[in-house]
Scaffold this motif. Sequence first.
Motif, PDB file in Angstrom:
ATOM      1  N   LEU A   1       7.776  -3.083 -41.075  1.00 55.92           N
ATOM      2  CA  LEU A   1       8.163  -4.494 -41.068  1.00 55.92           C
ATOM      3  C   LEU A   1       7.495  -5.283 -42.196  1.00 55.92           C
ATOM      4  CD1 LEU A   1       8.098  -5.314 -37.245  1.00 55.92           C
ATOM      5  CD2 LEU A   1      10.115  -5.342 -38.722  1.00 55.92           C
ATOM      6  N   GLY A   2       6.479  -4.700 -42.793  1.00 58.30           N
ATOM      7  CA  GLY A   2       5.770  -5.372 -43.880  1.00 58.30           C
ATOM      8  C   GLY A   2       4.277  -5.446 -43.663  1.00 58.30           C
ATOM      9  N   GLY A   3       3.837  -5.215 -42.406  1.00 60.86           N
ATOM     10  CA  GLY A   3       2.405  -5.225 -42.124  1.00 60.86           C
ATOM     11  C   GLY A   3       1.750  -6.509 -42.573  1.00 60.86           C
ATOM     12  N   ASN A   4       0.672  -6.364 -43.332  1.00 64.89           N
ATOM     13  CA  ASN A   4      -0.057  -7.529 -43.839  1.00 64.89           C
ATOM     14  C   ASN A   4       0.152  -7.716 -45.337  1.00 64.89           C
ATOM     15  OD1 ASN A   4      -1.452  -5.349 -44.820  1.00 64.89           O
ATOM     16  ND2 ASN A   4      -3.436  -5.915 -43.939  1.00 64.89           N
ATOM     17  N   ARG A   5       1.261  -7.158 -45.856  1.00 65.14           N
ATOM     18  CA  ARG A   5       1.468  -7.154 -47.305  1.00 65.14           C
ATOM     19  C   ARG A   5       2.136  -8.427 -47.831  1.00 65.14           C
ATOM     20  NH1 ARG A   5       3.367  -2.145 -45.698  1.00 65.14           N
ATOM     21  NH2 ARG A   5       5.534  -2.726 -46.138  1.00 65.14           N
ATOM     22  N   SER A   6       2.663  -9.277 -46.964  1.00 65.19           N
ATOM     23  CA  SER A   6       3.446 -10.425 -47.439  1.00 65.19           C
ATOM     24  C   SER A   6       2.880 -11.763 -46.985  1.00 65.19           C
ATOM     25  CB  SER A   6       4.896 -10.287 -46.945  1.00 65.19           C
ATOM     26  OG  SER A   6       5.470  -9.082 -47.397  1.00 65.19           O
ATOM     27  N   GLY A   7       1.574 -11.832 -46.842  1.00 65.81           N
ATOM     28  CA  GLY A   7       0.957 -13.089 -46.473  1.00 65.81           C
ATOM     29  C   GLY A   7       0.655 -13.193 -44.999  1.00 65.81           C
ATOM     30  N   LEU A   8      -0.186 -14.160 -44.661  1.00 68.35           N
ATOM     31  CA  LEU A   8      -0.690 -14.290 -43.296  1.00 68.35           C
ATOM     32  C   LEU A   8       0.413 -14.657 -42.309  1.00 68.35           C
ATOM     33  CD1 LEU A   8      -3.152 -14.195 -41.488  1.00 68.35           C
ATOM     34  CD2 LEU A   8      -3.612 -16.588 -42.066  1.00 68.35           C
ATOM     35  N   ALA A   9       1.304 -15.577 -42.698  1.00 71.38           N
ATOM     36  CA  ALA A   9       2.368 -15.998 -41.782  1.00 71.38           C
ATOM     37  C   ALA A   9       3.277 -14.827 -41.430  1.00 71.38           C
ATOM     38  CB  ALA A   9       3.180 -17.134 -42.408  1.00 71.38           C
ATOM     39  N   ARG A  10       3.667 -14.055 -42.446  1.00 68.36           N
ATOM     40  CA  ARG A  10       4.528 -12.901 -42.205  1.00 68.36           C
ATOM     41  C   ARG A  10       3.799 -11.848 -41.375  1.00 68.36           C
ATOM     42  NH1 ARG A  10       8.923 -10.291 -44.640  1.00 68.36           N
ATOM     43  NH2 ARG A  10       9.435  -8.540 -43.265  1.00 68.36           N
ATOM     44  N   GLN A  11       2.511 -11.701 -41.598  1.00 62.56           N
ATOM     45  CA  GLN A  11       1.740 -10.744 -40.801  1.00 62.56           C
ATOM     46  C   GLN A  11       1.771 -11.116 -39.328  1.00 62.56           C
ATOM     47  OE1 GLN A  11      -2.443 -10.599 -41.675  1.00 62.56           O
ATOM     48  NE2 GLN A  11      -2.788  -8.736 -40.489  1.00 62.56           N
ATOM     49  N   CYS A  12       1.607 -12.407 -39.031  1.00 60.61           N
ATOM     50  CA  CYS A  12       1.634 -12.854 -37.636  1.00 60.61           C
ATOM     51  C   CYS A  12       3.005 -12.604 -37.007  1.00 60.61           C
ATOM     52  CB  CYS A  12       1.273 -14.333 -37.558  1.00 60.61           C
ATOM     53  SG  CYS A  12      -0.458 -14.690 -37.973  1.00 60.61           S
ATOM     54  N   VAL A  13       4.068 -12.856 -37.783  1.00 63.26           N
ATOM     55  CA  VAL A  13       5.424 -12.575 -37.288  1.00 63.26           C
ATOM     56  C   VAL A  13       5.591 -11.088 -37.029  1.00 63.26           C
ATOM     57  CG1 VAL A  13       7.870 -12.592 -37.887  1.00 63.26           C
ATOM     58  CG2 VAL A  13       6.451 -14.587 -38.386  1.00 63.26           C
ATOM     59  N   ASN A  14       5.106 -10.246 -37.937  1.00 60.03           N
ATOM     60  CA  ASN A  14       5.217  -8.795 -37.763  1.00 60.03           C
ATOM     61  C   ASN A  14       4.460  -8.309 -36.533  1.00 60.03           C
ATOM     62  OD1 ASN A  14       6.746  -8.652 -40.108  1.00 60.03           O
ATOM     63  ND2 ASN A  14       4.998  -8.150 -41.410  1.00 60.03           N
ATOM     64  N   LEU A  15       3.298  -8.896 -36.292  1.00 54.93           N
ATOM     65  CA  LEU A  15       2.538  -8.546 -35.086  1.00 54.93           C
ATOM     66  C   LEU A  15       3.323  -8.920 -33.836  1.00 54.93           C
ATOM     67  CD1 LEU A  15      -1.072  -9.684 -36.082  1.00 54.93           C
ATOM     68  CD2 LEU A  15      -0.401  -7.367 -35.403  1.00 54.93           C
ATOM     69  N   GLY A  16       3.912 -10.119 -33.851  1.00 51.20           N
ATOM     70  CA  GLY A  16       4.682 -10.556 -32.692  1.00 51.20           C
ATOM     71  C   GLY A  16       5.872  -9.661 -32.423  1.00 51.20           C
ATOM     72  N   LEU A  17       6.633  -9.319 -33.471  1.00 56.84           N
ATOM     73  CA  LEU A  17       7.797  -8.453 -33.303  1.00 56.84           C
ATOM     74  C   LEU A  17       7.396  -7.070 -32.814  1.00 56.84           C
ATOM     75  CD1 LEU A  17       9.884  -9.391 -36.485  1.00 56.84           C
ATOM     76  CD2 LEU A  17      10.453  -9.912 -34.103  1.00 56.84           C
ATOM     77  N   THR A  18       6.324  -6.540 -33.388  1.00 54.14           N
ATOM     78  CA  THR A  18       5.858  -5.201 -32.988  1.00 54.14           C
ATOM     79  C   THR A  18       5.494  -5.161 -31.514  1.00 54.14           C
ATOM     80  OG1 THR A  18       5.040  -4.732 -35.221  1.00 54.14           O
ATOM     81  CG2 THR A  18       4.119  -3.425 -33.415  1.00 54.14           C
ATOM     82  N   MET A  19       4.750  -6.155 -31.059  1.00 47.74           N
ATOM     83  CA  MET A  19       4.307  -6.151 -29.670  1.00 47.74           C
ATOM     84  C   MET A  19       5.443  -6.495 -28.713  1.00 47.74           C
ATOM     85  SD  MET A  19       1.364  -4.972 -29.912  1.00 47.74           S
ATOM     86  CE  MET A  19       0.994  -5.056 -28.153  1.00 47.74           C
ATOM     87  N   LEU A  20       6.394  -7.313 -29.134  1.00 49.33           N
ATOM     88  CA  LEU A  20       7.577  -7.561 -28.300  1.00 49.33           C
ATOM     89  C   LEU A  20       8.328  -6.255 -28.054  1.00 49.33           C
ATOM     90  CD1 LEU A  20       8.993 -10.903 -29.750  1.00 49.33           C
ATOM     91  CD2 LEU A  20       8.254 -10.534 -27.392  1.00 49.33           C
ATOM     92  N   LEU A  21       8.530  -5.472 -29.119  1.00 58.58           N
ATOM     93  CA  LEU A  21       9.211  -4.185 -28.970  1.00 58.58           C
ATOM     94  C   LEU A  21       8.350  -3.203 -28.181  1.00 58.58           C
ATOM     95  CD1 LEU A  21      10.751  -3.893 -32.541  1.00 58.58           C
ATOM     96  CD2 LEU A  21      11.992  -4.243 -30.401  1.00 58.58           C
ATOM     97  N   GLY A  22       7.027  -3.283 -28.372  1.00 53.07           N
ATOM     98  CA  GLY A  22       6.133  -2.440 -27.571  1.00 53.07           C
ATOM     99  C   GLY A  22       6.219  -2.774 -26.097  1.00 53.07           C
TER     100      GLY A  22
END
Length: 468
Positions: A306-327
């Motif tokens: 999804l991009g991990g932490n490579r595209s800035g802090l805001a995108r990282q937080c979104v990626n964490l949210g999406l990952t855990m929602l799917l988890g």
Amino acid sequence: MLFNSQLFLLVFLPMVLAAFYGCARLPEPAGRTARQLVLVIGSLVFYAAWNWLFVPVLVLLALATWWIGRRYADTGRAIWPIAGIVLNLAILGVFKYANFIAANVESLVGASHRAWSIVLPLGISFFVFQKISYLVDLKRGGHDYARQHRYRLLDFSEFVTFFPALVAGPLVRHNEIIPQFEKPVLTARTAENLSRGAVLFLIGLTKKAGIADTIAQICDPLFAKAAAGTVLNGAEAWAASIAYSMQIFFDFSGYSDMAIGLALMFGLTLPVNFNAPYRSTSLRDFWRRWHITLSRFLRDYLYIPLGGNRSGLARQCVNLGLTMLLGGLWHGAAWTFVAWGGLHGFGLAVNHLWTRAGLRMPSWLGWIVTMLFVIVGWVVFRSPNFTTAWHVLGSMAGLHGIGGLHLRNAIVLWIAVAVALVGPSSQKAALSMLRPSPWLAVPAGAAFIFLLFLTGGRVPNEFIYFQF
């Protein structure tokens, strides 16, 4: 067939071990083939003992995934692993989420869904994720990687059916275990592997039969009362939430201990799945210690793509949210699981923001905050619906009085909490700290006999993660 059943302990396991080590004395390569056949056939019998109708799904999906991997190794066409991933996701979607999706779609249009008669194959989430990780690795590694990992059918079959990890993990990757199949079984460490594996299995059995199933007698009636609309007082609500926190830990970590111990008895090493998670001082630390193989799967196959932490802090937080929602959704086809995953995604995002801001808190305070967050999350996870969760959380907040708790239940919970928070982890105790000694056989044997009588005296509870 449950690990904590007398049928498994007294019949299945001794027979499979005897056959396996009997084959190990044959000359190679016939010995390797024979012992692999013992494990594959034994694993299919183990799985069929639940419901033989599940076996064709497991076998056909394994054969299809193996064949797809071979086709990619032969042709180098990326469409093959992509098709395999889609196939595995489609099978998981049909069996696990078809009714959930249909019910929600029909609810949006004002219709009522009549559930289809779809039986969920036991452990499908685990063995589908296992195959997906294999196919993604092939796709990422490219044609050369696929040719290097062009497995024999028997090797791949043992990998995907190995009964200790088949139903509830740990989530083992192909390159972690298949190379181990080449190693000789009868070595100078065989006796030690058998004894250490047996001790770790015994620790896991103690967690499950001695602690988790005992705590279930406190937890289940309280959540059933809340689900029926009965208001819990504060003490009952906190007892229910703490009891479930302890129950799911000892139940699932106990299963993982038994799986790792069983594998070691067959000369195979599985990855550690728990490392004292209730001693975590942050939510990030918790997910490094809880269900470790799922955490790394979500990290490597969802969060990083999804991009991990490579595209800035805001995108990282979104990626964490999406990952855990799917988890959360992976755990079950219910909005409570999705909400639980979203809650942890939000918590992890806040944890990252807090760290990035350079803020700190004392370890003891970090532990309290983390545990309160985790316990509240478990209430949502355990509740059959949001109404029940809200009732329990409201009572925990003191909205319905303080009340009291039966002394026996309080003692049981305090013992469970102490075991979870004090002393070495199971793997460290069994695989590193203990030294082989004939004197250990006496208390270990006595404990095993006691647990045999305990499991025989009541209907064995299924492991919590079997439903996922």
